[in-house]
Scaffold this active site. Structure first.
Site, PDB file in Angstrom:
ATOM      1  N   GLU A  69       8.989  -5.081   6.973  1.00  0.00           N
ATOM      2  CA  GLU A  69       7.876  -5.397   6.070  1.00  0.00           C
ATOM      3  C   GLU A  69       6.602  -5.556   6.904  1.00  0.00           C
ATOM      4  OE1 GLU A  69       5.361  -5.872   3.422  1.00  0.00           O
ATOM      5  OE2 GLU A  69       7.399  -5.770   2.597  1.00  0.00           O
ATOM      6  N   ASP A  96       5.379  -1.364  10.276  1.00  0.00           N
ATOM      7  CA  ASP A  96       5.194  -0.335   9.260  1.00  0.00           C
ATOM      8  C   ASP A  96       6.333   0.671   9.361  1.00  0.00           C
ATOM      9  OD1 ASP A  96       4.293   1.776   7.595  1.00  0.00           O
ATOM     10  OD2 ASP A  96       2.211   1.220   7.961  1.00  0.00           O
ATOM     11  N   ASP A 118       6.199   0.569  -3.878  1.00  0.00           N
ATOM     12  CA  ASP A 118       4.969   0.983  -4.549  1.00  0.00           C
ATOM     13  C   ASP A 118       5.127   2.429  -5.029  1.00  0.00           C
ATOM     14  OD1 ASP A 118       2.338   1.752  -5.233  1.00  0.00           O
ATOM     15  OD2 ASP A 118       1.472   0.403  -3.751  1.00  0.00           O
ATOM     16  N   LYS A 122      -0.698   8.335  -8.084  1.00  0.00           N
ATOM     17  CA  LYS A 122      -1.643   9.451  -7.998  1.00  0.00           C
ATOM     18  C   LYS A 122      -1.100  10.553  -7.094  1.00  0.00           C
ATOM     19  CE  LYS A 122      -5.689   6.540  -8.850  1.00  0.00           C
ATOM     20  NZ  LYS A 122      -7.004   6.067  -8.355  1.00  0.00           N
ATOM     21  N   ASP A 154      11.852  -0.064 -11.043  1.00  0.00           N
ATOM     22  CA  ASP A 154      11.615  -0.251 -12.476  1.00  0.00           C
ATOM     23  C   ASP A 154      10.738   0.870 -13.018  1.00  0.00           C
ATOM     24  OD1 ASP A 154       9.419  -1.405 -10.854  1.00  0.00           O
ATOM     25  OD2 ASP A 154       8.500  -1.669 -12.829  1.00  0.00           O
ATOM     26  N   GLU A 194      12.971  -7.409  -9.367  1.00  0.00           N
ATOM     27  CA  GLU A 194      14.023  -7.052 -10.311  1.00  0.00           C
ATOM     28  C   GLU A 194      14.266  -8.179 -11.313  1.00  0.00           C
ATOM     29  OE1 GLU A 194      18.623  -5.328 -10.155  1.00  0.00           O
ATOM     30  OE2 GLU A 194      17.496  -5.741  -8.310  1.00  0.00           O
TER      31      GLU A 194
END
Length: 213
Positions: A69, A96, A118, A122, A154, A194
């Site tokens: 993370e 990263d 994420d 776009k 989700d 979640e």
């Protein structure tokens, strides 16, 4: 997503080098030595606050887990959870994921988890999606032949994109669920997102994608 800065988070992460590994490049090819055993290594990219891997590490003490993370204001919560539970099979990288192959050697990781990443909806941001071909190439390098990615989200659009991305890459899809919490899947460990989304009645999508040997 706007992240709230946590004062002192960076310093706190640095003060626990036994949990938050400070120079992961130096650990490449040596992770079994870091853990002090030859147990399988599973990683989660974008581990967030660590709820998923905390649960997994408690259920499976004979597996070594590494959460990756990049945001210190988020991963600090994962550190607190590890300390509270006293787990020795869970390490953290405040790094990263784009540099993944600099941290792990070929075949050093047995499984990759991607949870509620994420969606980058776009089109111009497609290459940032953690299920994009560019990331799949990295995962394939650190996983063994027939290694697996376990993916949950989700976001229906991201799930459809990911299924296509996995298939286009030549991966085998297993245990595809369009409504995880109303399926017969056993042993699911939930993430923070979640729990939040499912409590609102939102569908959770899940699949396992396996590289071909």
């Amino acid at each position: 997503m706007r992240l709230r800065n946590k004062p002192g988070a960076s310093e706190e992460l640095l003060s626990h080098p036994n949990i938050v590994i400070q120079q992961p490049k130096a650990c490449k090819g040596k992770w079994h030595e870091i853990f002090g055993n030859d147990n399988p290594i599973h990683i989660e990219v974008g581990t967030g606050k660590g709820q998923f891997l905390t649960g997994m590490s408690q259920l499976h003490p004979n597996i070594n887990y590494i959460g990756i993370e990049k945001y210190d204001s988020v991963i600090i919560t994962a550190l607190e959870r590890i300390q509270e539970a006293g787990m020795e099979n869970f390490k953290l990288l405040n790094e990263d994921v784009v540099h993944l192959t600099e941290y792990f050697s070929e075949d050093e990781v047995e499984r990759v988890y991607i949870n509620f990443t994420d969606p980058w909806p776009k089109n111009r941001h497609e290459k940032r999606r953690l299920t994009h071909e560019g990331f799949l190439k990295m995962y394939e390098q650190v996983l063994p032949k027939n290694g697996e990615i376990h993916f949950k989200t989700d976001n229906q659009g991201l799930f459809e994109y990911s299924l296509h991305s996995f298939s286009k890459y030549g991966m085998i899809l297993n245990n595809v669920s369009l409504d995880l919490h109303n399926s017969d899947f056993e042993g699911n460990v939930m993430t923070e997102y979640e729990e939040k989304f499912s409590s609102k009645g939102m569908r959770i999508y899940r699949c396992e994608a396996q590289f071909r040997g």
